[in-house]
Design a protein around this motif. Structure first.
Motif, short mmCIF file in Angstrom:
data_model
loop_
_atom_site.label_atom_id
_atom_site.label_comp_id
_atom_site.label_asym_id
_atom_site.label_seq_id
_atom_site.Cartn_x
_atom_site.Cartn_y
_atom_site.Cartn_z
N ARG A 115 0.96 6.38 -7.10
CA ARG A 115 -0.17 7.25 -7.42
C ARG A 115 0.25 8.72 -7.35
O ARG A 115 -0.20 9.55 -8.15
CB ARG A 115 -1.33 6.98 -6.46
CG ARG A 115 -2.12 5.72 -6.79
CD ARG A 115 -3.42 5.67 -6.01
NE ARG A 115 -3.19 5.48 -4.59
CZ ARG A 115 -3.20 4.30 -3.99
NH1 ARG A 115 -3.42 3.20 -4.68
NH2 ARG A 115 -3.00 4.21 -2.68
N CYS A 138 2.04 1.71 -3.50
CA CYS A 138 0.95 2.21 -4.34
C CYS A 138 0.74 3.71 -4.14
O CYS A 138 0.49 4.44 -5.10
CB CYS A 138 -0.34 1.45 -4.04
SG CYS A 138 -0.37 -0.24 -4.66
N GLU A 181 0.16 -0.79 -8.38
CA GLU A 181 -1.23 -1.17 -8.15
C GLU A 181 -1.58 -2.51 -8.78
O GLU A 181 -2.61 -3.10 -8.45
CB GLU A 181 -2.16 -0.08 -8.70
CG GLU A 181 -2.09 1.21 -7.89
CD GLU A 181 -2.85 2.35 -8.55
OE1 GLU A 181 -3.56 3.07 -7.85
OE2 GLU A 181 -2.71 2.51 -9.79
N ILE A 226 -3.74 2.20 -14.34
CA ILE A 226 -3.20 1.43 -13.22
C ILE A 226 -1.68 1.46 -13.26
O ILE A 226 -1.07 1.20 -14.30
CB ILE A 226 -3.70 -0.02 -13.27
CG1 ILE A 226 -5.22 -0.06 -13.18
CG2 ILE A 226 -3.09 -0.85 -12.15
CD1 ILE A 226 -5.81 -1.44 -13.32
N ASP A 255 0.82 -1.21 0.00
CA ASP A 255 0.00 0.00 0.00
C ASP A 255 0.86 1.26 0.00
O ASP A 255 0.51 2.26 -0.64
CB ASP A 255 -0.93 0.00 1.21
CG ASP A 255 -2.01 -1.08 1.12
OD1 ASP A 255 -2.19 -1.63 0.02
OD2 ASP A 255 -2.64 -1.37 2.15
#
Length: 199
Positions: free
Chosen positions: A108, A104, A124, A120, A101
C-alpha cells in the motif's frame, strides 16, 4: 486488431492500450522489492509515533520476501509468488496473518508512492486465515476487568493482574511441564530444598 500491408497497427482497443502504457510506465518507475522495503522501513523509523519494536517486527516479517525475490521489479511481482513464499514459511495462522499484513502495508505504501497502479495490490489479494474464536485475543473493558477481579479469590488476584496488564502471553505465564521437577533437582544439587532455594 487490424494491420495494413506494411504491418502497421491500425486499431487497438483504447482500454487495453491505456493499460499497456500504464504498465510500461510503472515498470520503468517501480523500484525493486528490496528498494521498496528499505524506503518503507525508513519512513516507519522516522515516524516518532511508532515504537522501534514494531518497526523491527515489520523488518523481520518482510525479510523472507526480500531474501526470495528482493531483486524483482515491484510492478512485476504477482500474488501467486507471494503466496508461495508465505505458505513456505510454515507459520501458525496468527503469525501468518501478521506477515501478510506487514506485506500489505508495504505494498500500500508503494501504491501511495505511485509505484503501483490504483486498486488492489498483489499482497492484498492474499487472504487472511480465519482464526478460531477460542484463539482470538480478548480485550476487557475496565468494568469487565473489575468484575473479574472482584470474583477472584485473593490468592489468584496477582496472577490475574499480571496477565491483564503486563503484556505477557498466557503461554508465558503458565509453568511449563516438569518445571517444578527441574527446580527441585537444581535445589538438590545446591544442598537445599526448593523452598530454601527460592529465597
Amino acid at each position: 486488431m487490424y494491420w495494413n500491408e506494411r504491418g502497421d497497427l491500425l486499431s487497438i482497443d483504447a482500454r487495453e492500450l491505456a493499460e499497456f502504457r500504464q504498465w510500461r510506465e510503472l515498470k520503468w518507475r517501480a523500484p525493486s522489492l528490496n528498494e521498496l522495503i528499505k524506503e518503507f522501513l525508513k519512513s516507519k523509523r522516522e515516524d516518532r509515533n511508532l515504537h522501534s519494536g514494531y518497526v523491527k517486527t515489520l523488518e523481520y516479517n518482510l525479510s523472507p520476501f526480500c531474501d526470495a525475490i528482493g531483486n524483482e521489479n515491484l510492478a512485476q511481482i504477482e500474488s501467486v509468488t507471494l503466496f508461495e513464499i508465505l505458505s513456505g514459511l510454515n507459520k501458525n495462522p496468527r503469525t501468518r496473518n501478521n506477515v501478510r499484513d506487514a506485506l500489505c502495508s508495504a505494498f500500500r505504501f508503494a501504491r501511495d508512492r505511485g509505484y503501483l497502479p490504483e486498486g488492489i495490490t498483489a499482497a492484498e489479494k492474499l487472504k487472511r486465515i480465519k482464526l478460531d474464536r477460542c484463539c482470538e485475543i480478548s480485550i476487557y473493558s475496565p468494568e469487565q476487568m473489575r468484575a473479574i477481579l472482584d470474583a477472584c479469590r485473593p490468592q489468584y488476584i496477582p496472577g490475574e493482574v499480571i496477565s491483564a496488564f503486563a503484556g505477557i502471553r498466557s503461554e508465558e505465564i503458565r509453568p511449563k511441564p516438569n518445571t517444578h521437577k527441574a527446580f527441585s533437582s537444581q535445589a538438590h544439587l545446591l544442598g537445599s530444598n526448593p523452598s530454601e532455594a527460592a529465597t
